[in-house]
Design a protein around this motif. Structure first.
Motif, PDB file in Angstrom:
ATOM      1  N   VAL A   1      11.225  -2.073  -5.096  1.00  0.00           N
ATOM      2  CA  VAL A   1      10.721  -3.129  -4.204  1.00  0.00           C
ATOM      3  C   VAL A   1       9.195  -3.022  -4.148  1.00  0.00           C
ATOM      4  O   VAL A   1       8.655  -1.982  -3.779  1.00  0.00           O
ATOM      5  CB  VAL A   1      11.321  -2.985  -2.786  1.00  0.00           C
ATOM      6  CG1 VAL A   1      10.815  -4.090  -1.880  1.00  0.00           C
ATOM      7  CG2 VAL A   1      12.838  -3.001  -2.847  1.00  0.00           C
ATOM      8  N   PRO A   2       8.475  -4.109  -4.521  1.00  0.00           N
ATOM      9  CA  PRO A   2       7.004  -4.061  -4.496  1.00  0.00           C
ATOM     10  C   PRO A   2       6.446  -3.872  -3.079  1.00  0.00           C
ATOM     11  O   PRO A   2       7.070  -4.264  -2.095  1.00  0.00           O
ATOM     12  CB  PRO A   2       6.598  -5.435  -5.045  1.00  0.00           C
ATOM     13  CG  PRO A   2       7.806  -5.978  -5.707  1.00  0.00           C
ATOM     14  CD  PRO A   2       8.985  -5.362  -5.047  1.00  0.00           C
ATOM     15  N   LYS A   3       5.268  -3.273  -2.989  1.00  0.00           N
ATOM     16  CA  LYS A   3       4.649  -2.984  -1.694  1.00  0.00           C
ATOM     17  C   LYS A   3       4.373  -4.256  -0.893  1.00  0.00           C
ATOM     18  O   LYS A   3       4.532  -4.267   0.323  1.00  0.00           O
ATOM     19  CB  LYS A   3       3.340  -2.206  -1.882  1.00  0.00           C
ATOM     20  CG  LYS A   3       3.522  -0.844  -2.492  1.00  0.00           C
ATOM     21  CD  LYS A   3       4.232   0.084  -1.548  1.00  0.00           C
ATOM     22  CE  LYS A   3       4.340   1.481  -2.162  1.00  0.00           C
ATOM     23  NZ  LYS A   3       5.122   2.368  -1.328  1.00  0.00           N
ATOM     24  N   LYS A   4       3.957  -5.328  -1.554  1.00  0.00           N
ATOM     25  CA  LYS A   4       3.694  -6.578  -0.838  1.00  0.00           C
ATOM     26  C   LYS A   4       4.968  -7.141  -0.226  1.00  0.00           C
ATOM     27  O   LYS A   4       4.958  -7.639   0.896  1.00  0.00           O
ATOM     28  CB  LYS A   4       3.076  -7.613  -1.778  1.00  0.00           C
ATOM     29  CG  LYS A   4       1.649  -7.329  -2.140  1.00  0.00           C
ATOM     30  CD  LYS A   4       1.072  -8.449  -2.976  1.00  0.00           C
ATOM     31  CE  LYS A   4      -0.394  -8.191  -3.269  1.00  0.00           C
ATOM     32  NZ  LYS A   4      -1.005  -9.287  -4.022  1.00  0.00           N
ATOM     33  N   VAL A   5       6.063  -7.040  -0.934  1.00  0.00           N
ATOM     34  CA  VAL A   5       7.343  -7.523  -0.421  1.00  0.00           C
ATOM     35  C   VAL A   5       7.804  -6.635   0.726  1.00  0.00           C
ATOM     36  O   VAL A   5       8.321  -7.131   1.734  1.00  0.00           O
ATOM     37  CB  VAL A   5       8.387  -7.576  -1.556  1.00  0.00           C
ATOM     38  CG1 VAL A   5       9.762  -7.903  -1.020  1.00  0.00           C
ATOM     39  CG2 VAL A   5       7.972  -8.579  -2.612  1.00  0.00           C
ATOM     40  N   GLN A   6       7.605  -5.326   0.604  1.00  0.00           N
ATOM     41  CA  GLN A   6       7.964  -4.414   1.692  1.00  0.00           C
ATOM     42  C   GLN A   6       7.240  -4.793   2.977  1.00  0.00           C
ATOM     43  O   GLN A   6       7.831  -4.832   4.058  1.00  0.00           O
ATOM     44  CB  GLN A   6       7.612  -2.977   1.313  1.00  0.00           C
ATOM     45  CG  GLN A   6       8.491  -2.369   0.269  1.00  0.00           C
ATOM     46  CD  GLN A   6       8.120  -0.935  -0.023  1.00  0.00           C
ATOM     47  OE1 GLN A   6       7.442  -0.269   0.755  1.00  0.00           O
ATOM     48  NE2 GLN A   6       8.565  -0.437  -1.173  1.00  0.00           N
ATOM     49  N   GLN A   7       5.946  -5.088   2.864  1.00  0.00           N
ATOM     50  CA  GLN A   7       5.175  -5.440   4.050  1.00  0.00           C
ATOM     51  C   GLN A   7       5.649  -6.758   4.648  1.00  0.00           C
ATOM     52  O   GLN A   7       5.734  -6.904   5.866  1.00  0.00           O
ATOM     53  CB  GLN A   7       3.687  -5.514   3.722  1.00  0.00           C
ATOM     54  CG  GLN A   7       2.811  -5.703   4.947  1.00  0.00           C
ATOM     55  CD  GLN A   7       3.007  -4.594   5.972  1.00  0.00           C
ATOM     56  OE1 GLN A   7       2.957  -3.411   5.621  1.00  0.00           O
ATOM     57  NE2 GLN A   7       3.243  -4.959   7.214  1.00  0.00           N
TER      58      GLN A   7
END
Length: 103
Positions: free
Chosen positions: A77-83
């Protein structure tokens, strides 16, 4: 006496080693494939919107702790999506009491 110590060790190992999230969600190519636990409808709608905009694979787990809910994501899961998911997560709306009776 030895069997009591052995049973206690097994129980302690089970409490520490077993992974027990309140909610587990699996994603494949931008779609929710598997849900285990209570998923509020508004949060599900927001997750679908995020996943359609930025398709990804992976897994998200929600743990109930004394200080509140903790979200963990798989490495895919990409960091931008996590945020983005953390921003829409309903900290108050998730059912955390399992089996507790209200007076």
């Amino acid at each position: 006496m030895l069997y009591v110590i052995l049973i206690a060790a097994i129980v302690i190992f089970w409490l520490i080693a077993v992974d027990r999230p309140v909610l587990r969600i699996s994603f494949e190519k931008g779609h929710i494939t598997k849900v285990k636990g209570h998923l509020p409808p508004s949060f599900k709608h927001n997750l679908q919107d995020i996943a359609e905009h930025d398709p990804f694979d992976g897994e998200m787990k929600v743990y109930n702790q004394r200080t509140g809910m903790r979200l963990t994501f798989s490495k895919q899961v990409p960091k931008k999506v996590q945020q983005r998911i953390r921003n829409v997560f309903p900290h108050q709306g998730l059912k955390s009491h399992k089996g507790k009776k209200r007076a």
